[in-house]
Scaffold this motif. Sequence first.
Motif, PDB file in Angstrom:
ATOM      1  N   ASN A 156      42.812  38.812  45.135  1.00 40.90           N
ATOM      2  CA  ASN A 156      44.422  38.565  45.126  1.00 40.90           C
ATOM      3  C   ASN A 156      44.651  37.432  44.288  1.00 40.90           C
ATOM      4  OD1 ASN A 156      45.042  40.606  46.804  1.00 40.90           O
ATOM      5  ND2 ASN A 156      44.886  39.529  48.678  1.00 40.90           N
ATOM      6  N   ASP A 157      43.572  36.639  44.232  1.00 42.42           N
ATOM      7  CA  ASP A 157      43.811  35.299  43.269  1.00 42.42           C
ATOM      8  C   ASP A 157      43.466  35.474  41.815  1.00 42.42           C
ATOM      9  OD1 ASP A 157      43.839  32.208  43.076  1.00 42.42           O
ATOM     10  OD2 ASP A 157      41.805  32.764  42.420  1.00 42.42           O
ATOM     11  N   ILE A 158      42.628  36.247  41.722  1.00 41.54           N
ATOM     12  CA  ILE A 158      42.414  36.744  40.123  1.00 41.54           C
ATOM     13  C   ILE A 158      43.562  37.566  39.719  1.00 41.54           C
ATOM     14  CG2 ILE A 158      41.048  38.309  38.779  1.00 41.54           C
ATOM     15  CD1 ILE A 158      38.563  37.577  40.413  1.00 41.54           C
ATOM     16  N   LYS A 159      43.922  38.396  40.599  1.00 36.55           N
ATOM     17  CA  LYS A 159      45.142  39.125  40.467  1.00 36.55           C
ATOM     18  C   LYS A 159      46.265  38.491  39.771  1.00 36.55           C
ATOM     19  CE  LYS A 159      47.347  43.532  41.612  1.00 36.55           C
ATOM     20  NZ  LYS A 159      47.431  44.791  42.580  1.00 36.55           N
ATOM     21  N   GLU A 160      46.935  37.385  40.526  1.00 37.43           N
ATOM     22  CA  GLU A 160      47.729  36.512  40.497  1.00 37.43           C
ATOM     23  C   GLU A 160      47.722  35.805  39.358  1.00 37.43           C
ATOM     24  OE1 GLU A 160      50.008  32.825  42.782  1.00 37.43           O
ATOM     25  OE2 GLU A 160      49.013  34.526  43.968  1.00 37.43           O
ATOM     26  N   ARG A 161      46.479  35.076  39.026  1.00 35.19           N
ATOM     27  CA  ARG A 161      46.105  34.032  38.089  1.00 35.19           C
ATOM     28  C   ARG A 161      46.298  34.829  36.609  1.00 35.19           C
ATOM     29  NH1 ARG A 161      41.344  31.845  37.512  1.00 35.19           N
ATOM     30  NH2 ARG A 161      40.358  32.930  39.304  1.00 35.19           N
ATOM     31  N   TYR A 162      45.714  36.149  36.661  1.00 32.80           N
ATOM     32  CA  TYR A 162      45.467  36.687  35.119  1.00 32.80           C
ATOM     33  C   TYR A 162      46.796  37.707  35.047  1.00 32.80           C
ATOM     34  CZ  TYR A 162      41.164  33.912  34.731  1.00 32.80           C
ATOM     35  OH  TYR A 162      40.324  33.291  34.744  1.00 32.80           O
ATOM     36  N   GLN A 163      47.861  37.710  36.194  1.00 29.30           N
ATOM     37  CA  GLN A 163      48.646  38.771  36.001  1.00 29.30           C
ATOM     38  C   GLN A 163      48.061  40.222  35.839  1.00 29.30           C
ATOM     39  OE1 GLN A 163      51.272  37.356  33.315  1.00 29.30           O
ATOM     40  NE2 GLN A 163      52.276  35.642  34.669  1.00 29.30           N
ATOM     41  N   LYS A 164      47.033  40.624  36.571  1.00 34.56           N
ATOM     42  CA  LYS A 164      46.463  42.051  36.496  1.00 34.56           C
ATOM     43  C   LYS A 164      47.264  42.904  37.283  1.00 34.56           C
ATOM     44  CE  LYS A 164      41.660  40.538  35.445  1.00 34.56           C
ATOM     45  NZ  LYS A 164      41.507  41.551  34.488  1.00 34.56           N
ATOM     46  N   THR A 165      47.274  44.250  36.538  1.00 35.76           N
ATOM     47  CA  THR A 165      48.003  45.281  37.205  1.00 35.76           C
ATOM     48  C   THR A 165      46.636  46.310  37.906  1.00 35.76           C
ATOM     49  OG1 THR A 165      48.086  46.658  35.395  1.00 35.76           O
ATOM     50  CG2 THR A 165      49.931  45.315  36.041  1.00 35.76           C
ATOM     51  N   GLY A 166      46.943  46.889  38.973  1.00 33.14           N
ATOM     52  CA  GLY A 166      45.810  47.769  39.410  1.00 33.14           C
ATOM     53  C   GLY A 166      44.942  47.099  40.322  1.00 33.14           C
ATOM     54  N   ASN A 167      43.737  47.596  40.502  1.00 32.88           N
ATOM     55  CA  ASN A 167      42.741  47.342  41.410  1.00 32.88           C
ATOM     56  C   ASN A 167      41.837  46.192  40.481  1.00 32.88           C
ATOM     57  OD1 ASN A 167      43.316  48.652  43.580  1.00 32.88           O
ATOM     58  ND2 ASN A 167      42.045  50.583  42.972  1.00 32.88           N
ATOM     59  N   VAL A 168      41.348  44.931  41.272  1.00 25.74           N
ATOM     60  CA  VAL A 168      40.670  44.063  40.524  1.00 25.74           C
ATOM     61  C   VAL A 168      39.229  44.305  40.997  1.00 25.74           C
ATOM     62  CG1 VAL A 168      39.926  41.414  40.473  1.00 25.74           C
ATOM     63  CG2 VAL A 168      42.498  42.299  40.318  1.00 25.74           C
ATOM     64  N   TYR A 169      38.219  44.139  39.813  1.00 29.52           N
ATOM     65  CA  TYR A 169      36.936  44.385  40.350  1.00 29.52           C
ATOM     66  C   TYR A 169      36.272  43.100  40.673  1.00 29.52           C
ATOM     67  CZ  TYR A 169      31.958  45.427  40.021  1.00 29.52           C
ATOM     68  OH  TYR A 169      30.546  45.535  40.466  1.00 29.52           O
ATOM     69  N   LEU A 170      35.481  42.818  41.478  1.00 29.23           N
ATOM     70  CA  LEU A 170      34.664  41.888  42.023  1.00 29.23           C
ATOM     71  C   LEU A 170      33.814  42.316  42.863  1.00 29.23           C
ATOM     72  CD1 LEU A 170      34.742  38.893  41.558  1.00 29.23           C
ATOM     73  CD2 LEU A 170      35.922  38.610  43.864  1.00 29.23           C
ATOM     74  N   GLY A 171      32.332  42.085  42.319  1.00 31.48           N
ATOM     75  CA  GLY A 171      31.234  42.564  42.893  1.00 31.48           C
ATOM     76  C   GLY A 171      30.673  41.489  43.917  1.00 31.48           C
ATOM     77  N   LEU A 172      30.197  42.011  45.153  1.00 34.44           N
ATOM     78  CA  LEU A 172      29.392  41.302  46.143  1.00 34.44           C
ATOM     79  C   LEU A 172      28.203  41.554  46.069  1.00 34.44           C
ATOM     80  CD1 LEU A 172      29.886  39.548  48.759  1.00 34.44           C
ATOM     81  CD2 LEU A 172      29.989  41.559  50.029  1.00 34.44           C
ATOM     82  N   VAL A 173      27.128  40.458  45.539  1.00 37.83           N
ATOM     83  CA  VAL A 173      25.889  40.540  45.362  1.00 37.83           C
ATOM     84  C   VAL A 173      25.122  39.843  46.532  1.00 37.83           C
ATOM     85  CG1 VAL A 173      26.158  40.906  42.868  1.00 37.83           C
ATOM     86  CG2 VAL A 173      25.851  38.825  43.719  1.00 37.83           C
ATOM     87  N   HIS A 174      25.517  38.907  47.299  1.00 41.65           N
ATOM     88  CA  HIS A 174      24.878  38.372  48.287  1.00 41.65           C
ATOM     89  C   HIS A 174      25.766  37.855  49.421  1.00 41.65           C
ATOM     90  CE1 HIS A 174      25.446  33.947  47.591  1.00 41.65           C
ATOM     91  NE2 HIS A 174      26.054  34.476  46.655  1.00 41.65           N
ATOM     92  N   ARG A 175      25.499  37.398  50.502  1.00 42.13           N
ATOM     93  CA  ARG A 175      26.431  37.055  51.541  1.00 42.13           C
ATOM     94  C   ARG A 175      25.919  36.032  52.287  1.00 42.13           C
ATOM     95  NH1 ARG A 175      25.945  42.577  51.512  1.00 42.13           N
ATOM     96  NH2 ARG A 175      28.101  43.854  51.860  1.00 42.13           N
TER      97      ARG A 175
END
Length: 227
Positions: free
Chosen positions: A39-58
């Motif tokens: 949500n933060d990436i979508k807001e900061r970069y004014q992206k439309t649609g889904n934002v990709y963010l890969g979870l590689v560890h926990r």
Amino acid sequence: MKIPILFEDNHLLLVEKPINVPVQADRSGDLDLLTILKNDIKERYQKTGNVYLGLVHRLDRPVGGAMVFAKTSKAASRLSDMFRRQAVKRKYFAVVHGIPRKKKGKLAHYLLKDNRKNKVSVVSPNHPKAKKAVLDYEVIESRKGFSLLSVKLHTGRPHQIRVQLSKMGNPIFGDQKYGEHLSKPRQQLALWAYSIYFEHPVRKEPLGIESAPPNDYPWEFMRDYIK
């Protein structure tokens, strides 16, 4: 919730995970870190649609500190491979009960997770579902019946540090699962992911970040030794 960003470029997002926030959505229904960051990436970069963010560890829910996410599928694939090859160097601070018998050492156990209870136990190496867990630890300082440890992971098993240190006889302060005989209700787990180092998956340059634990009890009286 504002998440501290430690590093960001077109391929990676490295952040400081807050304590008691799940990394991804779970049965609790609580807002998770992955959703917050998308949500933060979508807001900061004014992206439309889904934002990709890969979870590689926990990190476990009660654990805070440095985490890396991939902003592209290429970075996610390469980072996942680096984690599998143990090419990502991760270190943690832990405040444990008591003083370990050895100043530094390597712990190797075979672990088995009970998914129904969400609890891990140490089992025989011959158990068909056991997974080997290895870490190095070093005692930095001991005060007031507690010790500050630096822990380096060689494997990334669920609850690994918590289980192995408890098995050693030094459960982590505030651990309600593996140190319940010493921990009081509502005490916060004193385990923090303080550094992560790896080669940038695209630029092939060394990249490392560090994150200091909060200045709360019991971290506060170890503050002079946390570097």
